[in-house]
Design an enzyme around this catalytic site. Structure first.
Site, PDB file in Angstrom:
ATOM      1  N   LYS A  31       0.838  -1.201   0.000  1.00  0.00           N
ATOM      2  CA  LYS A  31       0.000   0.000   0.000  1.00  0.00           C
ATOM      3  C   LYS A  31       0.878   1.258   0.000  1.00  0.00           C
ATOM      4  O   LYS A  31       2.095   1.181   0.233  1.00  0.00           O
ATOM      5  CB  LYS A  31      -0.923  -0.048   1.227  1.00  0.00           C
ATOM      6  CG  LYS A  31      -1.927  -1.222   1.194  1.00  0.00           C
ATOM      7  CD  LYS A  31      -2.848  -1.206   2.414  1.00  0.00           C
ATOM      8  CE  LYS A  31      -3.836  -2.368   2.414  1.00  0.00           C
ATOM      9  NZ  LYS A  31      -4.730  -2.356   3.602  1.00  0.00           N
ATOM     10  N   PHE A  77     -15.575   3.614   7.671  1.00  0.00           N
ATOM     11  CA  PHE A  77     -14.222   4.010   7.261  1.00  0.00           C
ATOM     12  C   PHE A  77     -14.000   3.877   5.755  1.00  0.00           C
ATOM     13  O   PHE A  77     -12.886   4.077   5.262  1.00  0.00           O
ATOM     14  CB  PHE A  77     -13.163   3.186   8.027  1.00  0.00           C
ATOM     15  CG  PHE A  77     -13.337   1.692   7.899  1.00  0.00           C
ATOM     16  CD1 PHE A  77     -12.847   1.000   6.803  1.00  0.00           C
ATOM     17  CD2 PHE A  77     -13.992   0.960   8.891  1.00  0.00           C
ATOM     18  CE1 PHE A  77     -13.001  -0.367   6.679  1.00  0.00           C
ATOM     19  CE2 PHE A  77     -14.154  -0.423   8.777  1.00  0.00           C
ATOM     20  CZ  PHE A  77     -13.655  -1.084   7.668  1.00  0.00           C
ATOM     21  N   ARG A 134      -0.890 -14.463   4.450  1.00  0.00           N
ATOM     22  CA  ARG A 134      -1.671 -13.822   5.525  1.00  0.00           C
ATOM     23  C   ARG A 134      -0.903 -13.911   6.853  1.00  0.00           C
ATOM     24  O   ARG A 134      -0.931 -12.990   7.657  1.00  0.00           O
ATOM     25  CB  ARG A 134      -3.039 -14.497   5.708  1.00  0.00           C
ATOM     26  CG  ARG A 134      -4.065 -14.189   4.640  1.00  0.00           C
ATOM     27  CD  ARG A 134      -4.622 -12.789   4.647  1.00  0.00           C
ATOM     28  NE  ARG A 134      -5.514 -12.447   5.720  1.00  0.00           N
ATOM     29  CZ  ARG A 134      -6.317 -11.376   5.720  1.00  0.00           C
ATOM     30  NH1 ARG A 134      -6.351 -10.558   4.668  1.00  0.00           N
ATOM     31  NH2 ARG A 134      -7.068 -11.107   6.732  1.00  0.00           N
ATOM     32  N   THR A 171      -5.432  -7.889  10.620  1.00  0.00           N
ATOM     33  CA  THR A 171      -5.901  -6.644   9.995  1.00  0.00           C
ATOM     34  C   THR A 171      -5.585  -5.418  10.862  1.00  0.00           C
ATOM     35  O   THR A 171      -5.094  -4.404  10.361  1.00  0.00           O
ATOM     36  CB  THR A 171      -7.429  -6.738   9.771  1.00  0.00           C
ATOM     37  OG1 THR A 171      -7.695  -7.916   9.004  1.00  0.00           O
ATOM     38  CG2 THR A 171      -7.959  -5.522   9.041  1.00  0.00           C
ATOM     39  N   ARG A 228       2.402  -6.199   9.327  1.00  0.00           N
ATOM     40  CA  ARG A 228       1.467  -5.197   9.845  1.00  0.00           C
ATOM     41  C   ARG A 228       1.771  -4.839  11.294  1.00  0.00           C
ATOM     42  O   ARG A 228       1.637  -3.682  11.702  1.00  0.00           O
ATOM     43  CB  ARG A 228       0.037  -5.724   9.708  1.00  0.00           C
ATOM     44  CG  ARG A 228      -0.445  -5.748   8.250  1.00  0.00           C
ATOM     45  CD  ARG A 228      -1.722  -6.534   8.110  1.00  0.00           C
ATOM     46  NE  ARG A 228      -2.418  -6.266   6.856  1.00  0.00           N
ATOM     47  CZ  ARG A 228      -3.584  -6.814   6.526  1.00  0.00           C
ATOM     48  NH1 ARG A 228      -4.174  -7.664   7.342  1.00  0.00           N
ATOM     49  NH2 ARG A 228      -4.160  -6.516   5.380  1.00  0.00           N
ATOM     50  N   ASN A 248      -2.217  -0.386   7.375  1.00  0.00           N
ATOM     51  CA  ASN A 248      -1.551  -1.657   7.682  1.00  0.00           C
ATOM     52  C   ASN A 248      -0.632  -2.185   6.571  1.00  0.00           C
ATOM     53  O   ASN A 248      -0.398  -3.379   6.454  1.00  0.00           O
ATOM     54  CB  ASN A 248      -2.580  -2.695   8.118  1.00  0.00           C
ATOM     55  CG  ASN A 248      -3.674  -2.917   7.081  1.00  0.00           C
ATOM     56  OD1 ASN A 248      -3.572  -2.412   5.959  1.00  0.00           O
ATOM     57  ND2 ASN A 248      -4.697  -3.665   7.442  1.00  0.00           N
ATOM     58  N   HIS A 255      -1.853  -5.374   1.593  1.00  0.00           N
ATOM     59  CA  HIS A 255      -3.078  -6.142   1.400  1.00  0.00           C
ATOM     60  C   HIS A 255      -2.673  -7.564   1.054  1.00  0.00           C
ATOM     61  O   HIS A 255      -1.704  -7.777   0.340  1.00  0.00           O
ATOM     62  CB  HIS A 255      -3.907  -5.558   0.250  1.00  0.00           C
ATOM     63  CG  HIS A 255      -5.011  -6.476  -0.178  1.00  0.00           C
ATOM     64  ND1 HIS A 255      -6.219  -6.530   0.484  1.00  0.00           N
ATOM     65  CD2 HIS A 255      -5.083  -7.413  -1.163  1.00  0.00           C
ATOM     66  CE1 HIS A 255      -6.982  -7.452  -0.094  1.00  0.00           C
ATOM     67  NE2 HIS A 255      -6.320  -8.001  -1.093  1.00  0.00           N
TER      68      HIS A 255
HETATM   69  P1  DAT Z   1      -7.814  -7.418   5.467  1.00  0.00           P
HETATM   70  O1  DAT Z   1      -7.060  -6.321   4.738  1.00  0.00           O
HETATM   71  O2  DAT Z   1      -7.041  -7.952   6.629  1.00  0.00           O
HETATM   72  O3  DAT Z   1      -8.296  -8.516   4.544  1.00  0.00           O
HETATM   73  P2  DAT Z   1     -10.511  -6.325   5.410  1.00  0.00           P
HETATM   74  O4  DAT Z   1     -10.597  -6.890   4.040  1.00  0.00           O
HETATM   75  O5  DAT Z   1     -11.595  -6.651   6.380  1.00  0.00           O
HETATM   76  O6  DAT Z   1      -9.118  -6.737   6.103  1.00  0.00           O
HETATM   77  O7  DAT Z   1     -10.417  -4.728   5.350  1.00  0.00           O
HETATM   78  C1  DAT Z   1      -9.712  -4.061   4.335  1.00  0.00           C
HETATM   79  C2  DAT Z   1      -8.923  -2.914   4.943  1.00  0.00           C
HETATM   80  O8  DAT Z   1      -9.813  -1.978   5.570  1.00  0.00           O
HETATM   81  C3  DAT Z   1      -7.972  -3.332   6.055  1.00  0.00           C
HETATM   82  O9  DAT Z   1      -6.736  -3.794   5.553  1.00  0.00           O
HETATM   83  C4  DAT Z   1      -7.838  -2.062   6.860  1.00  0.00           C
HETATM   84  C5  DAT Z   1      -9.221  -1.456   6.766  1.00  0.00           C
HETATM   85  N1  DAT Z   1     -10.068  -1.866   7.907  1.00  0.00           N
HETATM   86  C6  DAT Z   1     -10.716  -3.044   8.049  1.00  0.00           C
HETATM   87  N2  DAT Z   1     -11.435  -3.096   9.180  1.00  0.00           N
HETATM   88  C7  DAT Z   1     -11.248  -1.904   9.781  1.00  0.00           C
HETATM   89  C8  DAT Z   1     -11.734  -1.321  10.993  1.00  0.00           C
HETATM   90  N3  DAT Z   1     -12.564  -1.978  11.820  1.00  0.00           N
HETATM   91  N4  DAT Z   1     -11.318  -0.062  11.319  1.00  0.00           N
HETATM   92  C9  DAT Z   1     -10.503   0.608  10.489  1.00  0.00           C
HETATM   93  N5  DAT Z   1     -10.000   0.140   9.332  1.00  0.00           N
HETATM   94  C10 DAT Z   1     -10.372  -1.108   8.968  1.00  0.00           C
HETATM   95 MG    MG Z   2      -9.655  -8.436   2.976  1.00  0.00          MG
END
Ligand code: DAT
Ligand code: MG
Length: 168
Positions: free
Chosen positions: A11, A59, A92, A98, A109, A123, A126
């Site tokens: 990212k 968000f 992962r 996350t 992360r 973080n 991706h």
């Molecule tokens: P991941 O990237 O671990 O697959 P995700 O697909 O649920 O997680 O979410 C995509 C991105 O959105 C994640 O990398 C960071 C942001 N994000 C997810 N859940 C969040 C939350 N509860 N508060 C703030 N940012 C969040």
């Molecule tokens: Mg995801």
């Protein structure tokens, strides 16, 4: 196919913090193959489609700005396709949870992520979380010819009216 593929995106914060080499080194521990890689300027459509499953989250708008580099004065991400046995799970695990505060401190992360004052998890990378998601994401980010492996069925299509830029 016993080989699994997964999408990784470094990212904008990862690029801004000069973490690319470090992240690729960490990911190489998984002994997977990189079968596609490119630097991408993320347009709004791509960002919205990539994160469409999160469109109702509070968000979401901030997340779109983040992946487009608008929070970091960056217009780049690096996207990669890794392939190999259990690629999704392995990547992962190296990426970490996350939420960077909950992530293992040794994970990417956990080591380099942070939570912004807006609450958004910044973080660093991706990583696809399961195989149908990986397929959807890889097809979204890469054309068949950009991957040096026939991952999914593809077909030849002629576009007679297509214009594209070529080197002058
Ligand atoms: P991941 O990237 O671990 O697959 P995700 O697909 O649920 O997680 O979410 C995509 C991105 O959105 C994640 O990398 C960071 C942001 N994000 C997810 N859940 C969040 C939350 N509860 N508060 C703030 N940012 C969040
Ligand atoms: Mg995801």
């Amino acid at each position: 196919m016993d080989q699994e593929a997964t999408l990784v995106i470094i990212k904008p914060d990862g690029l801004k913090k000069s973490l690319t080499g470090n992240i690729l080194t960490r990911l190489s521990e998984a002994k997977l193959k990189i079968i596609g890689a490119k630097v991408v300027e993320v347009k709004e459509d791509l960002a919205n489609t990539h994160y469409s499953h999160l469109k109702d989250k509070p968000f979401f708008q901030e997340l779109i700005k983040y992946i487009r580099g608008k929070l970091h004065g960056e217009n780049r991400v690096m996207s990669l396709v890794y392939c190999g046995e259990n690629a999704i799970g392995k990547v992962r695990r190296i990426a970490g949870a996350t939420n960077p505060e909950e992530a293992d401190p040794i994970s990417i992360r956990g080591a380099y992520g942070r939570i912004l004052t807006t609450g958004l998890y910044e973080n660093v990378i991706h990583a696809s979380s399961e195989s149908s998601e990986a397929e959807r994401e890889i097809k979204l980010w890469f054309n068949p010819d950009e991957i040096v492996y026939d991952l999914y069925p593809a077909l030849e299509k002629q576009f007679s009216s297509q214009t594209r830029r070529v080197w002058q």
